[in-house]
Design an enzyme around this catalytic site. Sequence first.
Site, PDB file in Angstrom:
ATOM      1  CB  ILE A 260      -0.942   0.016   1.239  1.00 52.98           C
ATOM      2  CG1 ILE A 260      -1.845  -1.215   1.235  1.00 52.98           C
ATOM      3  CG2 ILE A 260      -1.741   1.323   1.312  1.00 52.98           C
ATOM      4  CD1 ILE A 260      -2.739  -1.377   0.023  1.00 52.98           C
TER       5      ILE A 260
ATOM      6  CG  ASP B  61       9.914  -0.463   4.822  1.00 54.43           C
ATOM      7  OD1 ASP B  61       8.770  -0.598   4.358  1.00 54.43           O
ATOM      8  OD2 ASP B  61      10.440  -1.298   5.605  1.00 54.43           O
TER       9      ASP B  61
ATOM     10  CB  THR C  75      -2.469  -3.803  11.085  1.00 52.09           C
ATOM     11  OG1 THR C  75      -3.072  -3.960   9.798  1.00 52.09           O
ATOM     12  CG2 THR C  75      -2.293  -2.331  11.353  1.00 52.09           C
TER      13      THR C  75
ATOM     14  NE  ARG D 174     -13.501   2.793   0.828  1.00 52.69           N
ATOM     15  CZ  ARG D 174     -14.514   3.628   0.628  1.00 52.69           C
ATOM     16  NH1 ARG D 174     -14.409   4.594  -0.263  1.00 52.69           N
ATOM     17  NH2 ARG D 174     -15.624   3.500   1.304  1.00 52.69           N
TER      18      ARG D 174
ATOM     19  CE  LYS E 195      -9.850  -1.949   4.421  1.00 50.82           C
ATOM     20  NZ  LYS E 195      -8.872  -1.888   3.390  1.00 50.82           N
TER      21      LYS E 195
ATOM     22  NE  ARG F  17     -13.853  -8.676  -2.856  1.00 50.91           N
ATOM     23  CZ  ARG F  17     -14.287  -8.645  -4.122  1.00 50.91           C
ATOM     24  NH1 ARG F  17     -15.452  -8.114  -4.392  1.00 50.91           N
ATOM     25  NH2 ARG F  17     -13.548  -9.149  -5.090  1.00 50.91           N
TER      26      ARG F  17
ATOM     27  CG  HIS G 127     -33.580 -10.531  -9.459  1.00 54.13           C
ATOM     28  ND1 HIS G 127     -33.427  -9.336  -8.793  1.00 54.13           N
ATOM     29  CD2 HIS G 127     -34.874 -10.881  -9.323  1.00 54.13           C
ATOM     30  CE1 HIS G 127     -34.584  -8.986  -8.270  1.00 54.13           C
ATOM     31  NE2 HIS G 127     -35.488  -9.912  -8.587  1.00 54.13           N
TER      32      HIS G 127
ATOM     33  CB  CYS H  47      -7.904  -7.334   3.239  1.00 59.68           C
ATOM     34  SG  CYS H  47      -6.307  -6.676   2.770  1.00 59.68           S
TER      35      CYS H  47
ATOM     36  CE1 TYR I 115      -3.545 -11.308  -1.959  1.00 56.24           C
ATOM     37  CE2 TYR I 115      -5.905 -11.695  -1.872  1.00 56.24           C
ATOM     38  CZ  TYR I 115      -4.848 -10.843  -2.048  1.00 56.24           C
ATOM     39  OH  TYR I 115      -5.079  -9.523  -2.325  1.00 56.24           O
ATOM     40  CE  LYS I 116      -6.423 -10.015  -5.553  1.00 53.36           C
ATOM     41  NZ  LYS I 116      -7.452  -9.003  -5.516  1.00 53.36           N
TER      42      LYS I 116
HETATM   43  N1  SAJ Z   1     -12.621 -14.502  -3.773  1.00 54.21           N
HETATM   44  C1  SAJ Z   1     -13.573 -15.506  -3.970  1.00 54.21           C
HETATM   45  N2  SAJ Z   1     -14.663 -15.227  -4.730  1.00 54.21           N
HETATM   46  C2  SAJ Z   1     -14.863 -14.001  -5.311  1.00 54.21           C
HETATM   47  C3  SAJ Z   1     -13.900 -12.988  -5.111  1.00 54.21           C
HETATM   48  C4  SAJ Z   1     -12.796 -13.261  -4.325  1.00 54.21           C
HETATM   49  O1  SAJ Z   1     -13.431 -16.618  -3.465  1.00 54.21           O
HETATM   50  O2  SAJ Z   1     -15.881 -13.833  -5.987  1.00 54.21           O
HETATM   51  C5  SAJ Z   1     -11.433 -14.751  -2.945  1.00 54.21           C
HETATM   52  C6  SAJ Z   1     -10.100 -14.476  -3.666  1.00 54.21           C
HETATM   53  O3  SAJ Z   1      -9.716 -15.559  -4.461  1.00 54.21           O
HETATM   54  C7  SAJ Z   1      -9.172 -14.230  -2.486  1.00 54.21           C
HETATM   55  C8  SAJ Z   1     -10.078 -13.561  -1.456  1.00 54.21           C
HETATM   56  O4  SAJ Z   1     -11.409 -13.833  -1.865  1.00 54.21           O
HETATM   57  O5  SAJ Z   1      -8.679 -15.425  -1.937  1.00 54.21           O
HETATM   58  C9  SAJ Z   1      -9.883 -12.075  -1.318  1.00 54.21           C
HETATM   59  O6  SAJ Z   1      -9.666 -11.476  -2.585  1.00 54.21           O
HETATM   60  P1  SAJ Z   1     -10.433 -10.185  -3.097  1.00 54.21           P
HETATM   61  O7  SAJ Z   1     -10.024  -9.962  -4.491  1.00 54.21           O
HETATM   62  O8  SAJ Z   1     -11.878 -10.323  -2.824  1.00 54.21           O
HETATM   63  O9  SAJ Z   1      -9.948  -9.039  -2.120  1.00 54.21           O
HETATM   64  P2  SAJ Z   1      -8.500  -8.526  -1.599  1.00 54.21           P
HETATM   65  O10 SAJ Z   1      -8.267  -9.163  -0.255  1.00 54.21           O
HETATM   66  O11 SAJ Z   1      -7.451  -8.687  -2.614  1.00 54.21           O
HETATM   67  O12 SAJ Z   1      -8.778  -6.961  -1.409  1.00 54.21           O
HETATM   68  C10 SAJ Z   1      -9.827  -6.538  -0.554  1.00 54.21           C
HETATM   69  C11 SAJ Z   1     -10.663  -5.461  -1.279  1.00 54.21           C
HETATM   70  N3  SAJ Z   1     -11.871  -5.193  -0.530  1.00 54.21           N
HETATM   71  C12 SAJ Z   1     -13.097  -5.120  -1.126  1.00 54.21           C
HETATM   72  O13 SAJ Z   1     -13.259  -5.304  -2.308  1.00 54.21           O
HETATM   73  C13 SAJ Z   1     -14.255  -4.786  -0.248  1.00 54.21           C
HETATM   74  C14 SAJ Z   1      -9.820  -4.193  -1.468  1.00 54.21           C
HETATM   75  O14 SAJ Z   1     -10.607  -3.167  -2.033  1.00 54.21           O
HETATM   76  C15 SAJ Z   1      -9.259  -3.733  -0.119  1.00 54.21           C
HETATM   77  O15 SAJ Z   1      -8.435  -2.575  -0.258  1.00 54.21           O
HETATM   78  C16 SAJ Z   1      -8.398  -4.859   0.423  1.00 54.21           C
HETATM   79  O16 SAJ Z   1      -9.242  -6.005   0.634  1.00 54.21           O
HETATM   80  C17 SAJ Z   1      -7.767  -4.406   1.731  1.00 54.21           C
HETATM   81  O17 SAJ Z   1      -6.565  -4.085   1.716  1.00 54.21           O
HETATM   82  O18 SAJ Z   1      -8.474  -4.306   2.736  1.00 54.21           O
END
Ligand code: SAJ
Length: 406
Positions: free
Chosen positions: A10, A29, A80, A149, A201, A208, A239, A255, A314-315
Amino acid sequence: MINVIGLGYIGLPTALMFAKSGIKVVGTDFNEKLVNSLCQGELTFEEEGLEELFQAANGNGIKFTTEYQKAHTYIIAVPTPFLKDSKKLDPKYVISAVNSVLDVCERGAVLIIESTVSPGTIDKYIRPEIEKRGYVIGEDVHLLHAPERIIPGNMIYELEHNSRTIGADNEEIGEKVKGLYANFCKAEIVVTDIRSAEMSKVVENTYRDINIAFANELAKICHTDNMDVYEIIRIANMHPRVNIMQPGPGVGGHCISVDPWFLVGDYPDLTNLILAARKINDSMPRHVLGLIRDIMREHDIKDISKVGLYGLAYKENVDDTRESPTLQLLERMDEHLAFGVKVYDPFVKERIVDHQFMNFEDFLNEIEILVVMVGHDHIKNNMDLIKNKIVLDTKNISSFEGVYKL
Ligand code: SAJ
């Protein structure tokens, strides 16, 4: 001048955005290796558009150091950590950064915390740190919370286009800081109080998590009676007031899988839904393990070393492995079963688990069952290479005959 403290996922892009917009920025840092790399023009993680942004910021004279600077504005974006046993946030790095800032800052300095914190952290831990030095908040130091965010994989775009929240003790300073972020943020910037900024936040990420948990629960229901969960979600989402997310092998990252616990920890009697969602998402790696066992049985494969997990991040399209579903799955495999399971991720260049391959083709040569844990573009572009394997695709990226899904 802005001194950005913490040059990770970030802090670094944020510092670069400010520098690109023409503001004098120094990034600090405590990790010397990281600072040295940045000083030599080398980035430490991959992110779409980061390289170009880095060059633009370097062109505008951004500096990197391990020293805190005498400045008027500080942005703190330090980790954190999450204490797994107590499910609480550990504010030690934020506290330490605030103290280091107080050692050097000018009178009237603006101190903005961007790190995600559990609601109440700033009142409970940060204000007392400042006040115990005899500083009056709002006079000697201004304290704000501007939670980040941005989503890994689309950070640079979102820095510019996502709306932001500025938590401040009074509107005047809130508006000033809003003006500062408006140097690069083109979306709406909302000024509110600090507690609301902290809470909103955590609420966003919790929302999600719950939505994904619903999709994951549907996947389990559909699996039991041989229904296609993806088709069902696709139709339901047509829908106009339904928007269900996608099931997957689990929820990782620092997160979404962490922040809901802050609410569960602080309001244990009021968080039934949030806790249930966390448990469902945490159960997914175990569910995937059950599917792997079924497939092994069906194909009479007894040797777990014939199973390969694709993806450690993780993704998709990131190299961050924090709380990754694959690591969760490996942890959950009992030792006997885990012995020999193969792993590969094109983004993860360091060896972090046993039997991790560095070359995709070598990995494929060793396995019969391929489990897609992460839908990196890399595998989407290499579908031809995996078609002769038994494939369990937990990310719904393939459509060929015989593929197993969630
Ligand atoms: N995932 C699913 N199904 C989905 C979408 C995601 O299983 O439909 C999984 C992903 O594979 C991953 C996990 O969820 O393992 C989290 O990934 P993500 O893409 O949903 O989110 P992050 O953790 O990369 O980022 C989130 C975001 N928060 C929201 O969209 C509300 C980002 O905007 C935040 O800034 C970030 O957390 C953060 O730093 O808090």
